[in-house]
Design a protein around this motif. Structure first.
Motif, PDB file in Angstrom:
ATOM      1  N   VAL A   1       0.824  -1.206   0.000  1.00  0.00           N
ATOM      2  CA  VAL A   1       0.000   0.000   0.000  1.00  0.00           C
ATOM      3  C   VAL A   1       0.857   1.255   0.000  1.00  0.00           C
ATOM      4  O   VAL A   1       0.343   2.370  -0.124  1.00  0.00           O
ATOM      5  N   GLY A   2       2.188   1.104   0.156  1.00  0.00           N
ATOM      6  CA  GLY A   2       3.079   2.255   0.174  1.00  0.00           C
ATOM      7  C   GLY A   2       3.245   2.865  -1.206  1.00  0.00           C
ATOM      8  O   GLY A   2       2.990   2.214  -2.226  1.00  0.00           O
ATOM      9  N   LEU A   3       3.682   4.123  -1.237  1.00  0.00           N
ATOM     10  CA  LEU A   3       3.849   4.844  -2.509  1.00  0.00           C
ATOM     11  C   LEU A   3       5.301   5.291  -2.649  1.00  0.00           C
ATOM     12  O   LEU A   3       5.667   6.400  -2.258  1.00  0.00           O
ATOM     13  N   PRO A   4       6.173   4.419  -3.195  1.00  0.00           N
ATOM     14  CA  PRO A   4       7.566   4.815  -3.392  1.00  0.00           C
ATOM     15  C   PRO A   4       7.708   5.823  -4.526  1.00  0.00           C
ATOM     16  O   PRO A   4       6.765   6.051  -5.295  1.00  0.00           O
ATOM     17  N   HIS A   5       8.883   6.413  -4.621  1.00  0.00           N
ATOM     18  CA  HIS A   5       9.147   7.331  -5.727  1.00  0.00           C
ATOM     19  C   HIS A   5       8.963   6.593  -7.052  1.00  0.00           C
ATOM     20  O   HIS A   5       9.358   5.421  -7.188  1.00  0.00           O
ATOM     21  N   PRO A   6       8.359   7.237  -8.058  1.00  0.00           N
ATOM     22  CA  PRO A   6       8.073   6.558  -9.329  1.00  0.00           C
ATOM     23  C   PRO A   6       9.288   5.954 -10.016  1.00  0.00           C
ATOM     24  O   PRO A   6       9.144   5.013 -10.817  1.00  0.00           O
ATOM     25  N   GLU A   7      10.487   6.443  -9.728  1.00  0.00           N
ATOM     26  CA  GLU A   7      11.686   5.929 -10.391  1.00  0.00           C
ATOM     27  C   GLU A   7      12.249   4.686  -9.710  1.00  0.00           C
ATOM     28  O   GLU A   7      13.143   4.031 -10.242  1.00  0.00           O
ATOM     29  N   ARG A   8      11.752   4.342  -8.528  1.00  0.00           N
ATOM     30  CA  ARG A   8      12.275   3.190  -7.791  1.00  0.00           C
ATOM     31  C   ARG A   8      11.788   1.888  -8.420  1.00  0.00           C
ATOM     32  O   ARG A   8      10.649   1.792  -8.881  1.00  0.00           O
ATOM     33  N   GLN A   9      12.670   0.869  -8.425  1.00  0.00           N
ATOM     34  CA  GLN A   9      12.363  -0.417  -9.032  1.00  0.00           C
ATOM     35  C   GLN A   9      12.468  -1.528  -7.990  1.00  0.00           C
ATOM     36  O   GLN A   9      13.328  -1.491  -7.106  1.00  0.00           O
ATOM     37  N   LEU A  10      11.587  -2.540  -8.111  1.00  0.00           N
ATOM     38  CA  LEU A  10      11.595  -3.689  -7.215  1.00  0.00           C
ATOM     39  C   LEU A  10      12.289  -4.859  -7.904  1.00  0.00           C
ATOM     40  O   LEU A  10      12.010  -5.163  -9.058  1.00  0.00           O
ATOM     41  N   SER A  11      13.185  -5.523  -7.160  1.00  0.00           N
ATOM     42  CA  SER A  11      13.872  -6.703  -7.691  1.00  0.00           C
ATOM     43  C   SER A  11      13.557  -7.903  -6.802  1.00  0.00           C
ATOM     44  O   SER A  11      13.784  -7.863  -5.589  1.00  0.00           O
ATOM     45  N   ILE A  12      13.013  -8.950  -7.399  1.00  0.00           N
ATOM     46  CA  ILE A  12      12.695 -10.177  -6.677  1.00  0.00           C
ATOM     47  C   ILE A  12      13.109 -11.376  -7.538  1.00  0.00           C
ATOM     48  O   ILE A  12      13.293 -11.236  -8.752  1.00  0.00           O
ATOM     49  N   PRO A  13      13.261 -12.566  -6.936  1.00  0.00           N
ATOM     50  CA  PRO A  13      13.540 -13.761  -7.741  1.00  0.00           C
ATOM     51  C   PRO A  13      12.327 -14.102  -8.617  1.00  0.00           C
ATOM     52  O   PRO A  13      11.281 -14.519  -8.105  1.00  0.00           O
ATOM     53  N   ALA A  14      12.462 -13.921  -9.900  1.00  0.00           N
ATOM     54  CA  ALA A  14      11.307 -14.084 -10.792  1.00  0.00           C
ATOM     55  C   ALA A  14      10.725 -15.489 -10.733  1.00  0.00           C
ATOM     56  O   ALA A  14       9.501 -15.677 -10.812  1.00  0.00           O
ATOM     57  N   ILE A  15      11.570 -16.493 -10.575  1.00  0.00           N
ATOM     58  CA  ILE A  15      11.080 -17.869 -10.602  1.00  0.00           C
ATOM     59  C   ILE A  15      10.136 -18.169  -9.445  1.00  0.00           C
ATOM     60  O   ILE A  15       9.268 -19.039  -9.534  1.00  0.00           O
ATOM     61  N   SER A  16      10.280 -17.412  -8.343  1.00  0.00           N
ATOM     62  CA  SER A  16       9.452 -17.698  -7.169  1.00  0.00           C
ATOM     63  C   SER A  16       7.970 -17.452  -7.432  1.00  0.00           C
ATOM     64  O   SER A  16       7.114 -18.088  -6.809  1.00  0.00           O
TER      65      SER A  16
END
Length: 373
Positions: free
Chosen positions: A290-305
């Protein structure tokens, strides 16, 4: 009519004095067709307001700030037959048109005309009703502009409440409660016995704690860096707390819940914390942000999960709520003592102290400050 409002004239992330936010006397034009004039009682200071002040969320300036409030209807415009003078109301910060594809399928937070009006700084009707001392038109904030002693809003932005409910506490239901409780019940689908973790204990995160307790969730794990917020989370229903200042939050949550909870809510607005929330979610579980990070921020997660563990990441705007349905329900829980959200109020301040309120929020000292009009 003349009224007083907090006008944001410039947004600068380096301005810790908030000099671009000024309390001014402005002219408020009368309500037009489909609009209502409200005398504001209380308005909450939310991180979404701070995000506009520091430029993280771009809105057309100058504008009258604020989006979480309660008040009393003072005048109605033409074609308004669902409100009367004297009605007590809270506000929806996305005014639903009721006709677009998102509204008709029960997802008014995504209302296309409503969000377009918010982005353009107008009411749902397309009008602007504030004029400054120089005759310049001021934009509206999320169709509400709550940091004003009086405001004009679309009838679609209003939710009538019972007059027996405290207007002070009711203001919280316009954003903090509808977003936090809605994230638990609507977005995460938490039911009795579901384990849940909440990262970030501001007004929304603590509302989520209270909502999880009302839903019968177990365990309820609260994560934050500030000890007194963790203490308050316990009062509101958390069964376990994790101090992210001293402990690895992911390892701690996984240890407390045998590998993560089925539901995790992130309410900080940080891609780093969202990655932690995802890592603390159980296999097959749902991570709600529900948080609103800066629009330029990117999330990185293990895609396979996402596939191999059947994981879900879900955004939740306005608690995925239908405000005219959900706000009265949550107010009934509050009246029954099941949502003691009055404990979220850390201070009540005058409108003239709005800059001080922003500083307190930015520092982490405040949970939910209310402006008394």
């Amino acid at each position: 009519m003349k009224t007083t409002a907090a006008v944001l004239r410039s947004a600068d992330p380096s301005d810790d004095r908030y000099s671009g936010l000024r309390v001014e006397e402005v002219e408020l034009l009368p309500p037009g067709r489909g609009e209502v004039l409200v005398q504001v009682a209380f308005a909450g200071i939310c991180h979404s307001d701070l995000s506009v002040v520091n430029g993280t969320r771009i809105r057309p300036l100058p504008l009258v700030l604020g989006h979480e409030a309660s008040g009393v209807v003072a005048e109605i415009g033409d074609d308004v037959d669902d409100f009367q003078v004297g009605d007590h109301v809270v506000f929806s910060f996305v005014p639903p048109c009721g006709r677009c594809e998102w509204c008709v399928v029960g997802r008014p937070a995504l209302c296309a005309p409503g969000n377009r009006a918010n982005s353009e700084g107008t009411l749902l009707t397309g009008s602007r009703r504030f004029v400054d001392a120089d005759g310049a038109t001021l934009s509206h904030h999320n169709g509400v502009s709550a940091f004003a002693r009086h405001l004009v809003a679309s009838r679609a932005s209003l939710i009538r409440i019972e007059k027996t409910i405290s207007l002070r506490d009711a203001a919280l239901f316009g954003c903090a409660v509808v977003t936090g409780v809605g994230a638990v019940l609507n977005s995460a689908g938490v039911t009795a016995g579901t384990g849940i973790t909440i990262f970030g204990l501001g007004g929304i995160g603590l509302s989520a704690i209270a909502g999880a307790r009302a839903a019968g969730a177990h365990p309820i794990i609260a994560v934050d860096r500030i000890a007194r917020k963790l203490d308050l989370a316990v009062e509101l229903g958390a069964t376990h707390v994790v101090n992210a200042e001293s402990d690895d939050p992911v390892a701690a949550v996984r240890a407390l819940s045998r590998g993560g909870t089925p539901a995790v809510i992130e309410s900080v607005g940080s891609e780093r914390v969202l990655a932690q929330a995802y890592a603390a979610t159980a296999v097959g579980g749902t991570t709600v942000t529900v948080g609103l990070p800066h629009p330029e921020r990117q999330l990185s997660i293990p895609a396979i999960s996402l596939v191999a563990e059947e994981r879900v990441i879900r955004g939740s705007y306005m608690g995925s709520a239908v405000p005219r349905r959900d706000v009265p329900r949550y107010l009934e829980l509050y009246s029954a003592g099941q949502l003691p959200v009055d404990r979220l109020v850390s201070d009540v301040i005058p409108l003239e102290s709005i800059a001080d309120g922003m500083r307190a929020l930015a520092s982490g000292d405040a949970i939910r400050q209310l402006i008394s009009m």
